[in-house]
Design an enzyme around this catalytic site. Structure first.
Site, PDB file in Angstrom:
ATOM      1  N   TYR A 175      -2.036  -7.709   0.521  1.00 29.19           N
ATOM      2  CA  TYR A 175      -0.886  -6.873   0.858  1.00 29.19           C
ATOM      3  C   TYR A 175      -1.197  -6.122   2.138  1.00 29.19           C
ATOM      4  CZ  TYR A 175       2.673  -3.177   0.419  1.00 29.19           C
ATOM      5  OH  TYR A 175       3.721  -2.310   0.639  1.00 29.19           O
TER       6      TYR A 175
ATOM      7  N   ASP B 100      -7.714  -5.635   7.540  1.00 25.58           N
ATOM      8  CA  ASP B 100      -6.897  -4.569   6.974  1.00 25.58           C
ATOM      9  C   ASP B 100      -7.786  -3.800   6.004  1.00 25.58           C
ATOM     10  OD1 ASP B 100      -5.222  -2.912   5.635  1.00 25.58           O
ATOM     11  OD2 ASP B 100      -3.687  -4.423   5.202  1.00 25.58           O
TER      12      ASP B 100
ATOM     13  N   LYS C 132      -4.724   5.428   3.977  1.00 26.06           N
ATOM     14  CA  LYS C 132      -5.211   6.029   2.727  1.00 26.06           C
ATOM     15  C   LYS C 132      -6.296   7.095   2.975  1.00 26.06           C
ATOM     16  CE  LYS C 132      -3.120   2.540  -0.040  1.00 26.06           C
ATOM     17  NZ  LYS C 132      -2.929   1.120   0.094  1.00 26.06           N
TER      18      LYS C 132
HETATM   19  C1  PLP Z   1      -1.670   0.485   0.873  1.00 23.66           C
HETATM   20  C2  PLP Z   1      -1.944  -0.625   1.790  1.00 23.66           C
HETATM   21  C3  PLP Z   1      -1.180  -0.846   2.945  1.00 23.66           C
HETATM   22  C4  PLP Z   1       0.068  -0.072   3.247  1.00 23.66           C
HETATM   23  O1  PLP Z   1      -0.158   1.268   3.447  1.00 23.66           O
HETATM   24  P1  PLP Z   1       1.061   2.299   3.249  1.00 23.66           P
HETATM   25  O2  PLP Z   1       0.487   3.602   3.668  1.00 23.66           O
HETATM   26  O3  PLP Z   1       1.439   2.205   1.809  1.00 23.66           O
HETATM   27  O4  PLP Z   1       2.153   1.842   4.138  1.00 23.66           O
HETATM   28  C5  PLP Z   1      -1.580  -1.838   3.817  1.00 23.66           C
HETATM   29  N1  PLP Z   1      -2.659  -2.574   3.559  1.00 23.66           N
HETATM   30  C6  PLP Z   1      -3.402  -2.418   2.455  1.00 23.66           C
HETATM   31  C7  PLP Z   1      -4.613  -3.247   2.259  1.00 23.66           C
HETATM   32  C8  PLP Z   1      -3.052  -1.449   1.523  1.00 23.66           C
HETATM   33  O5  PLP Z   1      -3.773  -1.331   0.402  1.00 23.66           O
END
Ligand code: PLP
Length: 429
Positions: A144, A239, A267
């Site tokens: 994701y 990511d 995060k």
């Molecule tokens: C949570 C998450 C996102 C998106 O971040 P948001 O602050 O919710 O937009 C993107 N990549 C990964 C791996 C994530 O866990």
């Protein structure tokens, strides 16, 4: 457990907010109950509107690695607050956080702050395309990367949880430039990346997948991705929105010894306030406006409260021994949980990486999207509801991680295992 107030709030919320929530998984649909409305959090606990207390393993989906309301973070936010909440102009604290991030991640020469992980990944993608002049992004099934159009192809997180194959509203014209391939499959990876007809700009991946449940890379997989992308001139984007400052101070890239071209963060780097970031090689980052032609901007980007919370968090994480202590605590807990799984459940697989883990109700091994999908989500729902009713707050989806924070005490974790044992024994058919 009394839940009348949460129930009333949810009924009202559903009239005003789609599904009653501002992010889909929070509605708890896949675990078959209504959400609890949280009014307060402190340390390892969250409290709901009816006054119930829970040991929190969601940790706001990862950011709260220090626990809720850590005094150093609260103080930093309060001090920043006294000086104003937003300037729309450069502020010293942006430089401070940028320095902390670039020191922690040697692959990051320069970093641009944004307001969410989604914004970070979509900006990194635009940059990779602008830099290479190519179109296609290769991603992995079950990973994701936020909710930008290009990434909503076989995506993880809420997209799996709700069983949505992609999303209406995302035009085919956009999705045709996204290729999604299985995680941990070197053969398909190599075949895809060597396909010259594809015009690949970048590969984006979670170096440890966290949004189909925790799925670590198999030995050699990340090395293979790096070697191929390097050989073929494809930009490699890690990511690390979950793994950054979670798996180690230098994220997954330090833990596995891989240097990506670009890194996305989020995060943890906001310390619980809305922050994302993308950074990497100066040569690529210099393509961003105003130095370069690739446009990206944000009214609240580099917000002083958020930067202060992030900087305070990173300073705590940088203290000697932080990750050793956190990981040791998580390992002990995971071993306890694993033992219980073996004792009571016919099919269970525990995947853990540092302080984040997923107990899959599946025979396992779970190494990609398809194997994650073999999990018994009905059983997860029963497990979730029973744990919740005994004061343990887990992610309301089988396909998410459980996060251990520095604030979880030995007593919290022992109590959680006790509750898990009673729940597992009742799940047993
Ligand atoms: C949570 C998450 C996102 C998106 O971040 P948001 O602050 O919710 O937009 C993107 N990549 C990964 C791996 C994530 O866990």
């Amino acid at each position: 457990m009394k839940t009348d107030i949460s129930r009333k709030l949810f009924a009202q919320a559903r009239k005003l907010i789609p599904g009653g929530v501002n992010s889909p998984v929070r509605a708890c649909k896949s675990v078959g109950c209504d959400p609890r409305f949280i009014t307060k959090a402190a340390g390892s606990k969250v409290y709901d509107a009816d006054g119930n207390e829970y040991i929190d393993f969601v940790c706001s989906w990862g950011p709260m690695i220090l626990g809720h309301n850590h005094p150093a973070v609260v103080t930093a936010i309060k001090e920043a607050l006294e000086n104003g909440t937003s300037f729309g102009a450069p502020a010293p604290v942006e430089v401070e956080l940028a320095e902390l991030v670039t020191k922690a991640l040697p692959s990051v020469d320069k970093v641009r702050f944004v307001s969410s992980g989604t914004e970070a990944t979509m900006s990194a993608l635009r940059l990779a395309r602008g830099y290479t002049g190519k179109k296609v992004v290769v991603k992995f099934d079950g990973c994701y990367h936020g909710h930008a159009d290009s990434f909503l192809v076989k995506a993880g997180s809420g997209v799996i949880t709700l069983g949505i194959p992609g999303s209406p509203g995302v035009p085919d014209d956009i999705v045709k430039n996204t290729v999604s391939i299985p995680y941990n499959n070197e053969e398909i990876l190599e075949k895809t990346l060597r396909d010259e007809s594809l015009d690949i700009a970048c590969v984006i991946m979670e170096p440890v997948a966290g949004n189909m449940g925790v799925v670590p890379p198999e030995p050699g997989f990340l090395q293979k991705v790096r070697a191929l992308t390097e050989e073929l001139g494809i930009v490699l984007i890690f990511d690390e929105v979950i793994t950054g400052f979670r798996l180690s101070y230098g994220g997954a890239q330090a833990k596995f010894g891989i240097t990506p071209d670009l890194t996305c963060l989020g995060k943890i780097i906001g310390g619980g306030l809305p922050v994302g970031a993308y950074g990497g090689k100066a040569e690529i980052m210099d393509q961003i406006a105003p130095d370069g032609p690739v446009y990206q901007a944000g009214t609240l980007s580099g917000n002083p409260l958020a930067m202060a919370a992030g900087a305070a968090t990173l300073k705590e994480l940088g203290k000697p021994g932080f990750y050793e202590a956190l990981d040791a605590k998580a390992e002990k807990f995971a071993n306890g949980l694993s033992t219980l799984c073996q004792k009571y459940l016919e099919h269970a697989t525990l995947n853990r990486q540092g302080s984040v883990m997923t107990a899959f109700f599946a025979a396992g091994p779970v190494f990609d999207f398809d194997s994650a999908m073999t999990a018994d989500t009905d059983m997860y729902g029963r497990y979730y509801r029973a744990m919740l009713d005994q004061g343990v707050y887990l992610a309301p989806s089988q396909f998410e991680g459980a996060f251990i924070s520095a604030a979880h005490s030995e007593a919290d974790l022992a109590k959680t295992l006790e509750v898990a044992e009673s729940v597992f024994s009742s799940l047993k058919k």
